[in-house]
Design a protein around this motif. Structure first.
Motif, PDB file in Angstrom:
ATOM      1  N   CYS A 311      53.341  39.413  91.279  1.00  0.00           N
ATOM      2  CA  CYS A 311      52.486  40.552  90.912  1.00  0.00           C
ATOM      3  C   CYS A 311      51.053  40.028  90.872  1.00  0.00           C
ATOM      4  CB  CYS A 311      52.895  41.133  89.565  1.00  0.00           C
ATOM      5  SG  CYS A 311      54.573  41.803  89.511  1.00  0.00           S
ATOM      6  N   ASN A 313      48.059  41.038  91.111  1.00  0.00           N
ATOM      7  CA  ASN A 313      46.955  41.668  90.386  1.00  0.00           C
ATOM      8  C   ASN A 313      47.081  41.549  88.867  1.00  0.00           C
ATOM      9  OD1 ASN A 313      45.249  42.986  92.578  1.00  0.00           O
ATOM     10  ND2 ASN A 313      47.296  43.722  93.088  1.00  0.00           N
ATOM     11  N   LYS A 394      40.530  51.062  89.034  1.00  0.00           N
ATOM     12  CA  LYS A 394      41.078  50.712  90.349  1.00  0.00           C
ATOM     13  C   LYS A 394      42.051  49.536  90.231  1.00  0.00           C
ATOM     14  CE  LYS A 394      37.033  52.372  92.928  1.00  0.00           C
ATOM     15  NZ  LYS A 394      35.866  51.989  93.772  1.00  0.00           N
ATOM     16  N   ARG A 396      43.752  48.881  87.626  1.00  0.00           N
ATOM     17  CA  ARG A 396      44.938  49.461  86.980  1.00  0.00           C
ATOM     18  C   ARG A 396      45.892  50.040  88.022  1.00  0.00           C
ATOM     19  NH1 ARG A 396      44.488  53.686  81.913  1.00  0.00           N
ATOM     20  NH2 ARG A 396      46.632  53.459  81.182  1.00  0.00           N
ATOM     21  N   THR A 397      45.357  50.711  89.012  1.00  0.00           N
ATOM     22  CA  THR A 397      46.188  51.257  90.092  1.00  0.00           C
ATOM     23  C   THR A 397      46.885  50.148  90.856  1.00  0.00           C
ATOM     24  OG1 THR A 397      44.739  53.187  90.323  1.00  0.00           O
ATOM     25  CG2 THR A 397      46.150  52.652  92.202  1.00  0.00           C
ATOM     26  N   LEU A 398      46.172  49.069  91.122  1.00  0.00           N
ATOM     27  CA  LEU A 398      46.765  47.940  91.834  1.00  0.00           C
ATOM     28  C   LEU A 398      47.903  47.310  91.028  1.00  0.00           C
ATOM     29  CD1 LEU A 398      43.544  46.231  93.252  1.00  0.00           C
ATOM     30  CD2 LEU A 398      45.194  47.642  94.504  1.00  0.00           C
ATOM     31  N   SER A 400      49.817  48.885  88.887  1.00  0.00           N
ATOM     32  CA  SER A 400      50.954  49.816  88.991  1.00  0.00           C
ATOM     33  C   SER A 400      51.686  49.626  90.314  1.00  0.00           C
ATOM     34  CB  SER A 400      50.467  51.257  88.855  1.00  0.00           C
ATOM     35  OG  SER A 400      49.949  51.502  87.567  1.00  0.00           O
ATOM     36  N   ARG A 401      50.930  49.390  91.381  1.00  0.00           N
ATOM     37  CA  ARG A 401      51.560  49.147  92.684  1.00  0.00           C
ATOM     38  C   ARG A 401      52.327  47.830  92.690  1.00  0.00           C
ATOM     39  NH1 ARG A 401      46.407  51.017  96.473  1.00  0.00           N
ATOM     40  NH2 ARG A 401      46.608  53.280  96.083  1.00  0.00           N
ATOM     41  N   ASP A 402      51.795  46.813  92.005  1.00  0.00           N
ATOM     42  CA  ASP A 402      52.524  45.548  91.886  1.00  0.00           C
ATOM     43  C   ASP A 402      53.884  45.782  91.230  1.00  0.00           C
ATOM     44  OD1 ASP A 402      50.581  44.020  93.083  1.00  0.00           O
ATOM     45  OD2 ASP A 402      49.835  43.111  91.234  1.00  0.00           O
ATOM     46  N   GLU A 404      55.631  48.577  91.189  1.00  0.00           N
ATOM     47  CA  GLU A 404      56.490  49.319  92.116  1.00  0.00           C
ATOM     48  C   GLU A 404      57.136  48.386  93.127  1.00  0.00           C
ATOM     49  OE1 GLU A 404      54.080  52.308  93.886  1.00  0.00           O
ATOM     50  OE2 GLU A 404      53.744  53.408  92.021  1.00  0.00           O
ATOM     51  N   GLN A 405      56.352  47.478  93.678  1.00  0.00           N
ATOM     52  CA  GLN A 405      56.891  46.543  94.666  1.00  0.00           C
ATOM     53  C   GLN A 405      57.885  45.572  94.032  1.00  0.00           C
ATOM     54  OE1 GLN A 405      53.490  44.740  96.533  1.00  0.00           O
ATOM     55  NE2 GLN A 405      52.799  46.659  97.475  1.00  0.00           N
ATOM     56  N   ALA A 448      50.299  50.155  83.226  1.00  0.00           N
ATOM     57  CA  ALA A 448      51.138  50.899  84.173  1.00  0.00           C
ATOM     58  C   ALA A 448      52.010  51.953  83.504  1.00  0.00           C
ATOM     59  CB  ALA A 448      52.025  49.924  84.948  1.00  0.00           C
TER      60      ALA A 448
END
Length: 512
Positions: A311, A313, A394, A396-398, A400-402, A404-405, A448
């Protein structure tokens, strides 16, 4: 079961004893009130104890039990509530002089649900002022002490709730978690702390620090107790605009199933940035990492497959959090202006409204609150909003994507809860950055909105103090926390010969 065994019993066992008629709620409640009177002078877990109200609620619980109509499985089991949740008729100070003596006219939804479920409320627990801190040293009413070592911190900002449970002053407690304030105190006091999915428990009546981050959750001695309490206080609330209009998964069933310690087919992701890459040079205590590694081995022994996930970020989470959280806090605390409620200091002479506001906020807020208000106001100011607050969102969005992956590769993610065991009182008060680093592993979940649990993983070799193991799950998959947490708890109890909290030193007469 003797009185001392009732003090150390789990909430689930206390509920069974109440149902079997082995003890009454009045007897239990008085037992914990006596314990508070005996040891809280040293621990200082409570800011306000409501003996009269708790006993009245206990008598009502006994009447329901006698009539064969308990209000809930935990009817009659006492609970403590963090002083950031409004309680009708009881003081709510948020650990601040700004609200000293304030008695709210209404209950928070969580408190309403506790009352409806029949849990006698013992009182309100100490906390860092307006939940700003990682050690419960920033309370305007003095610090809370860790029951394992009274010279050490109990974590923050919910150190009072964690210390109350660890000192056997309450079998259950309610905390709030903005960046780790349930899980980090849980780790350093040897208790179980859960940060539910954001929006899964009502925030109505929670005095907000950071609206997009704050979450109410249980503080307990066992994973099953946390599941029982979580189910009682969770669920949709139309009075909370952030509340999720979906039913909770079956948390208690998940905890009971997990206790069998069968995790075959489960993929557990070790967060590279918070696990295998961690080192003593980076501030991670070797004893904490040793207990983490041993816990991973136990999960493997139960049939789980451990994989490493990255992760990237997460390394920016702390910086993003300390822009977003102060920004929201500075906005929320603007209402404490000495005009409507709260502390009012009137300077000599013929002061203007601005003079009164300035004097009141100066006297009512402590240094840490002032620091975060200044930082947040700056980040939101004209010319800096996009450069600081906007960029943090921004990131924070990254993050959240970490997540998800990572959850595409594993059902749950794990890490140590905190980099170290409890540090000494006063050790980091003059170094805010060092203090903030204690939340390094817990903050990503708040950014997240995903759920997390901390449970004790054992005692660190260096100091014999508790270390914590953190489990994270996708949003609204809180049941996974309880299944995996209960399995690891059962394996650890077998390894350590019983609950780790049972190894805490006895407090007697207010002394360790």
């Amino acid at each position: 079961m003797t009185d001392s065994r009732f003090l150390r019993a789990s909430a689930a066992d206390l509920a069974e004893a109440l149902a079997a008629g082995e003890v009454t709620s009045v007897e239990l409640t008085q037992l914990f009130l006596d314990r508070i009177a005996a040891v809280d002078g040293a621990v200082h877990a409570f800011l306000h104890v409501d003996a009269e109200g708790a006993l009245a609620q206990a008598r009502a619980a006994d009447e329901r039990r006698a009539a064969g109509n308990p209000a809930s499985p935990l009817d009659g089991v006492p609970v403590a509530v963090k002083d950031v949740l409004t309680t009708e008729g009881l003081p709510t100070t948020c650990g601040s002089k700004m609200l000293e003596g304030w008695i709210p006219p209404y209950d928070a939804t969580v408190v309403t649900r506790l009352r409806e479920a029949g849990l006698p409320i013992l009182g309100k627990t100490n906390m860092d002022e307006f939940a700003m801190g990682s050690s419960t040293e920033h309370s305007a009413y003095g610090p809370t002490h860790n029951p394992w070592d009274l010279d050490r911190i109990p974590g923050g900002s919910g150190g009072g709730s964690a210390a109350a449970v660890a000192a056997f002053e309450a079998p259950l407690a309610i905390g709030t978690d903005t960046g780790g304030s349930i899980r980090q105190p849980g780790a350093v006091t040897g208790t179980v702390g859960v940060k539910p999915t954001y929006g899964a428990i009502s925030r109505h009546g929670l005095v907000a620090m950071a609206n997009s981050l704050d979450q109410v959750g249980p503080v307990t001695r066992t994973v099953l107790d946390a599941a029982l309490l979580h189910e009682l206080i969770g669920g949709h609330d139309p009075r909370d605009s952030t509340s999720i209009a979906e039913p909770l998964p079956s948390l208690v069933d998940a905890a009971r199933a997990g206790a069998a310690a069968d995790l075959r087919g489960l993929r557990v992701g070790v967060i590279k940035e918070l696990g295998s890459d961690a080192s003593a040079e980076a501030g991670w205590q070797p004893g904490v990492m040793a207990r983490f590694s041993e816990s991973l081995d136990l999960l493997v022994s139960a049939g789980a497959e451990v994989v490493e996930v990255s992760c990237p970020n997460f390394v920016h989470a702390l910086a993003a959090y300390y822009l977003i959280m102060p920004s929201e806090a500075s906005s929320n605390l603007a209402k404490f202006d000495a005009m409507r409620y709260g502390l009012r200091v009137v300077p000599d002479g013929d002061p203007s409204a601005e003079d009164v506001m300035r004097a009141s906020r100066d006297a009512g807020f402590g240094d840490e609150v002032k620091r975060r208000i200044i930082l947040g106001t700056y980040a939101l100011s004209s010319g800096y909003y996009d450069a600081y607050y906007g960029q943090a969102q921004k990131v924070r969005t990254l993050i959240s994507r970490d997540f998800e992956q990572a959850f595409a590769s594993a059902e749950v993610l794990v890490s140590p809860t905190a980099p170290t065991t409890a540090f000494k009182l006063g050790e980091k008060l003059d170094d805010p950055i060092a203090m903030y680093l204690n939340d390094l592993a817990t903050i990503p979940a708040n950014l997240a909105g995903v759920p997390g649990i901390s449970l004790p993983s054992g005692l660190a070799d260096e100091d014999g103090l508790p270390a914590g193991f953190q489990i994270l799950a996708p949003a609204m998959a809180d049941d996974r926390l309880y299944r995996v947490g209960a399995a690891l708890e059962a394996l650890l109890e077998k390894k350590w010969g019983g609950p780790i909290l049972d190894r805490a030193p006895e407090l007697s007469g207010g002394q360790a």
